[in-house]
Write a protein that holds these residues in place. Structure first.
Motif, PDB file in Angstrom:
ATOM      1  N   ALA A   1      38.916  29.753  39.780  1.00 38.80           N
ATOM      2  CA  ALA A   1      38.842  30.900  40.687  1.00 38.80           C
ATOM      3  C   ALA A   1      40.224  31.527  40.836  1.00 38.80           C
ATOM      4  N   TRP A   2      40.224  32.832  41.042  1.00 35.36           N
ATOM      5  CA  TRP A   2      41.455  33.583  41.230  1.00 35.36           C
ATOM      6  C   TRP A   2      41.263  34.584  42.362  1.00 35.36           C
ATOM      7  N   ILE A   3      42.323  34.814  43.150  1.00 34.55           N
ATOM      8  CA  ILE A   3      42.317  35.771  44.259  1.00 34.55           C
ATOM      9  C   ILE A   3      43.324  36.860  43.923  1.00 34.55           C
TER      10      ILE A   3
ATOM     11  N   ILE B   1      40.155  32.581  52.042  1.00 39.41           N
ATOM     12  CA  ILE B   1      39.387  32.456  50.793  1.00 39.41           C
ATOM     13  C   ILE B   1      39.624  31.099  50.149  1.00 39.41           C
ATOM     14  N   GLU B   2      40.873  30.643  50.140  1.00 38.34           N
ATOM     15  CA  GLU B   2      41.163  29.325  49.575  1.00 38.34           C
ATOM     16  C   GLU B   2      40.402  28.231  50.320  1.00 38.34           C
ATOM     17  N   SER B   3      40.349  28.324  51.645  1.00 36.36           N
ATOM     18  CA  SER B   3      39.630  27.329  52.440  1.00 36.36           C
ATOM     19  C   SER B   3      38.138  27.353  52.124  1.00 36.36           C
TER      20      SER B   3
ATOM     21  N   GLY C   1      33.466  23.437  47.091  1.00 36.14           N
ATOM     22  CA  GLY C   1      33.518  22.492  45.985  1.00 36.14           C
ATOM     23  C   GLY C   1      34.540  22.722  44.904  1.00 36.14           C
ATOM     24  N   PHE C   2      35.347  23.777  44.996  1.00 29.39           N
ATOM     25  CA  PHE C   2      36.366  24.001  43.972  1.00 29.39           C
ATOM     26  C   PHE C   2      37.472  22.962  44.111  1.00 29.39           C
TER      27      PHE C   2
ATOM     28  N   VAL D   1      42.334  25.699  43.800  1.00 32.68           N
ATOM     29  CA  VAL D   1      42.541  26.448  45.040  1.00 32.68           C
ATOM     30  C   VAL D   1      44.023  26.717  45.271  1.00 32.68           C
ATOM     31  N   ALA D   2      44.854  25.730  45.004  1.00 28.59           N
ATOM     32  CA  ALA D   2      46.289  25.841  45.292  1.00 28.59           C
ATOM     33  C   ALA D   2      46.963  26.934  44.472  1.00 28.59           C
ATOM     34  N   SER D   3      46.425  27.243  43.307  1.00 21.61           N
ATOM     35  CA  SER D   3      47.053  28.239  42.432  1.00 21.61           C
ATOM     36  C   SER D   3      46.224  29.510  42.309  1.00 21.61           C
TER      37      SER D   3
END
Length: 295
Positions: free
Chosen positions: A183-185, A238-240, A246-247, A252-254
């Motif tokens: 995933a990417w934000i 969004i990360e939370s 389940g990611f 999530v950290a990156s």
């Protein structure tokens, strides 16, 4: 502010043929997310509304050199957390230019199932775009605050409804182990720029309700204290949510690209990079996520 670059661009557009417009669209940022390529178009790109034929023609011409054959453009202004398939039957309007079919006019937040040759297109100012990839499945979504956490307004007070947000709805389409998904934000407002003061004369009560709901479910890291007041951190929210659904923690950290549409500048103390609703801008950035045809 008028600049020589803007004058030159305006004069060039006045004499350019449609097939020359591509060279006049300058992406502000270009990156790769898994199998997808991303082009972000900010203030300097001079792009209008997707509903305008000229804008569609310019974008189609630009992407015709990128291995794109179909564009799916969503309108996220309703923040409805709706998802549609990358299928023409979901889109009420169709246009064609430079060999590319453009499907647009649907009010939705996400497109599911981009194939090679497909592109997702969105106008946005401050709302992040989220890209998910699980195996060959690619989902792209408009992840505005009210797409992530539903808020209804009644007599100036926010009443929260437990409707699943767009990130949660998107994860339901992932059938492979979600811990292996990516995933990417992208291209959203930053951690300390989205103010939600509890003493706001109109939205104070709803800001308090939103704060209590979000921090109870996703933790206090979703809000940041600043010298101007409490700010909702969209990247952290969004990360939370990604982590809750389940990611993997490493994904999530990156995930966040570090963009802040409210404050970024092209170089130190120069012109602002992006359009931002937080500043009252009426124009919007354009986000394109596409999977080029294999050659």
């Amino acid at each position: 502010t008028t600049t020589w670059r803007n004058i030159i661009m305006s004069e060039a557009l006045a004499v350019a043929r449609p097939d020359e417009w591509a060279a006049l669209i300058e992406p502000t940022s270009v990156s790769i997310c898994g199998s997808s390529h991303v082009k972000l178009f900010g203030r300097a790109s001079d792009l209008g509304r997707i509903a305008d034929q000229e804008t569609r023609q310019r974008m189609a011409t630009h992407l015709s050199h990128c291995g794109v054959r179909r564009i799916f453009a969503v309108n996220g202004e309703e923040f409805n957390a709706e998802l549609v398939l990358a299928d023409p039957s979901f889109f009420p309007h169709h246009d064609k230019h430079a060999g590319i079919d453009i499907f647009y006019g649907v009010h939705a937040d996400a497109v599911v199932g981009l194939k090679p040759g497909d592109a997702f297109w969105l106008r946005s100012a401050d709302c992040p775009t989220v890209v998910m990839e699980a195996g060959d499945l690619v989902l792209v979504m408009h992840a505005g605050r009210d797409s992530l956490v539903t808020r209804h307004w009644l007599q100036g007070k926010g009443h929260l409804v437990n409707r699943p947000g767009v990130v949660e709805r998107a994860t339901a389409f992932i059938k492979t182990p979600i811990g292996e998904a990516s995933a990417w934000i992208l291209c959203g407002i930053g951690r300390g720029s989205f103010l939600h003061p509890h003493d706001h004369p109109t939205y104070g009560d709803s800001n308090k309700a939103l704060y209590e709901h979000i921090t109870k479910r996703w933790g206090h890291s979703t809000f940041v204290g600043t010298s101007r007041g409490l700010s909702l951190s969209m990247p952290d929210l969004i990360e939370s949510q990604l982590f809750e659904f389940g990611f993997a923690a490493s994904v999530v950290a990156s995930a966040w690209d570090g963009v802040d549409t409210a404050t970024d500048r092209r170089t130190n103390n120069s012109e602002l990079t992006w359009w931002s609703a937080s500043r009252g801008d009426k124009d919007r950035n354009h986000v394109v996520v596409y999977r080029p045809l294999e050659t």
